[in-house]
Scaffold this motif. Structure first.
Motif, PDB file in Angstrom:
ATOM      1  N   GLU A  11       0.846  -1.199   0.000  1.00 53.38           N
ATOM      2  CA  GLU A  11       0.000   0.000   0.000  1.00 53.38           C
ATOM      3  C   GLU A  11       0.882   1.249   0.000  1.00 53.38           C
ATOM      4  O   GLU A  11       1.825   1.365   0.779  1.00 53.38           O
ATOM      5  N   MET A  12       0.581   2.201  -0.904  1.00 52.50           N
ATOM      6  CA  MET A  12       1.288   3.470  -0.936  1.00 52.50           C
ATOM      7  C   MET A  12       0.551   4.469  -0.057  1.00 52.50           C
ATOM      8  O   MET A  12      -0.660   4.616  -0.155  1.00 52.50           O
ATOM      9  N   LYS A  13       1.289   5.158   0.829  1.00 53.85           N
ATOM     10  CA  LYS A  13       0.652   6.164   1.667  1.00 53.85           C
ATOM     11  C   LYS A  13       1.691   7.163   2.173  1.00 53.85           C
ATOM     12  O   LYS A  13       2.898   6.945   2.080  1.00 53.85           O
ATOM     13  N   LYS A  14       1.192   8.258   2.722  1.00 54.95           N
ATOM     14  CA  LYS A  14       2.045   9.314   3.254  1.00 54.95           C
ATOM     15  C   LYS A  14       2.708   8.864   4.553  1.00 54.95           C
ATOM     16  O   LYS A  14       2.119   8.124   5.340  1.00 54.95           O
ATOM     17  N   HIS A  19       6.438   7.432  11.698  1.00 53.37           N
ATOM     18  CA  HIS A  19       7.249   6.531  10.884  1.00 53.37           C
ATOM     19  C   HIS A  19       8.732   6.902  10.921  1.00 53.37           C
ATOM     20  O   HIS A  19       9.520   6.357  10.143  1.00 53.37           O
ATOM     21  N   VAL A  62       6.353  10.094   0.661  1.00 55.81           N
ATOM     22  CA  VAL A  62       5.462   9.018   0.252  1.00 55.81           C
ATOM     23  C   VAL A  62       6.228   7.707   0.313  1.00 55.81           C
ATOM     24  O   VAL A  62       7.418   7.653  -0.006  1.00 55.81           O
ATOM     25  N   TRP A  64       5.919   3.045   0.319  1.00 58.12           N
ATOM     26  CA  TRP A  64       5.186   1.785   0.188  1.00 58.12           C
ATOM     27  C   TRP A  64       5.306   1.020   1.498  1.00 58.12           C
ATOM     28  O   TRP A  64       6.392   0.936   2.080  1.00 58.12           O
ATOM     29  N   GLN A  73      10.609   4.429  -0.089  1.00 61.32           N
ATOM     30  CA  GLN A  73      10.225   5.790   0.268  1.00 61.32           C
ATOM     31  C   GLN A  73      10.882   6.819  -0.641  1.00 61.32           C
ATOM     32  O   GLN A  73      11.899   6.560  -1.281  1.00 61.32           O
ATOM     33  N   GLN A 114       4.054   9.507  -8.552  1.00 64.74           N
ATOM     34  CA  GLN A 114       3.140  10.110  -7.597  1.00 64.74           C
ATOM     35  C   GLN A 114       3.726  11.403  -7.010  1.00 64.74           C
ATOM     36  O   GLN A 114       3.024  12.418  -6.903  1.00 64.74           O
TER      37      GLN A 114
END
Length: 404
Positions: A11-14, A19, A62, A64, A73, A114
């Protein structure tokens, strides 16, 4: 378990501050930074993680995730640079990495696309990065736009004193006169970073211990140049020299030459492709020029709407190829109104110039000229159109001394 199974759960996310530890762990693995490496440059074991807090706090990052695990990243800093006198929003790419077991999944390709899309949405029409692999980033549309020259001068080769009316003072590296002088310089220097607090923080991230600022003041007491330096093992090391006048350049070199009895060599960096040997009385010095930073036009239309063309030349069009960004693909024709404002047409007018996005970038940044690029096969265009391009593009040497 096959690649398809893994890809289906990715899943790709901010990324956020929660983190930070994973972000740091991935960077240290990818760039093979050990605790010993950190200690050798003066960092404590836990300081690297603290140092990367600004990335997640101020950048757009961003990545994965495989479940809760960060596996790939890319971070983008919000920055500004000077392009021939126009201040552009720039997306500074940093913190790029993927764990090797997730390589060849196309993850970084999709992260880049992206991130570039989000840059375009933020009107960051250009992007800079430091290339750990020039061929890789060329394939993604970036191209070289600046050089760094390292030099070594023996004490016996230092230039003779040139009389000047001002003097040099040694100050703290963050003295207000240093910051003011750099800002004046950057506002008039093509490709240079407009340094806000974030840019200065990155500039000093890895080296500031024992660094001194030498500031040249003219007869009226105004700062006209500065130099960052340190002395170690009988060597005078120059990190950067910035000057606004020829007098300031002479004054700073006078200061260096005053160390004749203290050092055996002067070593340093100049962020330009113009050798300094010719300026020395004894020109038999060692100079090495390396490619430094790369850039990419993120949004062709947005970039050209601000571009300071020298002359209006509207009877040709570009046919641009960009394998990553479809909005940069196709025909771009310049149209000027009576007030000199440019708009970009999408219909073919006049002769065609066939060019890829990386060549378009390096050409309009002035790093390589149209005539040379056509000569080496990077542009397809006739003689008349090349002459028109030469007239359109300002001719200034790029200068970029930052690192992030």
């Amino acid at each position: 378990m096959g690649q398809q199974d893994v890809q289906e759960r990715l899943e790709m996310k901010k990324l956020g501050m929660e983190h930070l530890a994973q972000f740091n762990e991935l960077l240290r693995y990818v760039f093979q930074v050990t605790n010993q490496d950190l200690q050798e440059v003066g960092w404590e074991e836990d300081e690297i993680e603290q140092a990367k807090r600004p990335v997640l706090r101020k950048a757009d990052v961003v990545g994965w995730f495989d479940g809760d695990k960060l596996v790939s990243q890319m971070a983008v800093y919000p920055m500004q640079v000077n392009i021939f006198g126009e201040i552009y929003k720039m997306g500074g790419v940093t913190g790029v990495g993927t764990y090797p077991e997730y390589a060849n999944f196309g993850l970084m390709h999709r992260l880049m696309r992206q991130s570039l899309k989000e840059m375009r949405d933020r009107e960051q029409t250009i992007s800079y990065l430091y290339p750990y692999s020039i061929p890789y980033y060329r394939r993604k549309g970036w191209e070289i736009i600046s050089d760094v020259m390292t030099f070594s001068i023996k004490d016996t080769q230092l230039p003779e004193n040139v009389p000047v009316s001002g003097m040099v003072e040694r100050l703290d590296i963050e003295h207000e006169d240093v910051l003011k002088t750099y800002n004046r310089f950057a506002q008039n220097q093509h490709v240079a970073m407009i340094r806000d607090s974030l840019a200065w923080e990155e500039y000093w991230r890895w080296e500031r211990e024992e660094m001194i600022a030498a500031v040249y003041y003219d007869e009226a007491g105004e700062p006209q140049g500065f130099m960052y330096y340190w002395i170690a093992d009988d060597i005078f090391h120059m990190k950067e020299m910035v000057y606004l006048t020829r007098e300031a350049r002479h004054g700073l070199w006078n200061f260096i030459s005053a160390h004749f009895s203290m050092v055996t060599h002067v070593k340093g960096k100049l962020y330009t492709s113009e050798p300094i040997a010719f300026l020395m009385e004894d020109s038999d010095i060692t100079e090495t020029i390396h490619p430094y930073y790369m850039a990419r036009i993120v949004d062709v239309e947005g970039f050209f709407k601000k571009y300071p063309f020298l002359e209006k030349q509207a009877d040709f069009h570009f046919v641009v190829t960009d394998s990553l960004l479809e909005w940069n693909q196709g025909i771009f024709h310049f149209q000027w109104d009576a007030d000199g404002n440019v708009s970009i047409g999408k219909e073919a007018h006049g002769e065609a110039v066939e060019i890829d996005i990386q060549t378009l970038t390096t050409m309009f940044f002035g790093y390589k000229r149209p005539k040379y690029l056509r000569k080496i096969g990077r542009i397809m265009a006739n003689d008349t159109t090349i002459k028109q391009l030469e007239k359109m593009i300002p001719n200034e040497t790029p200068y970029f001394s930052d690192y992030f």
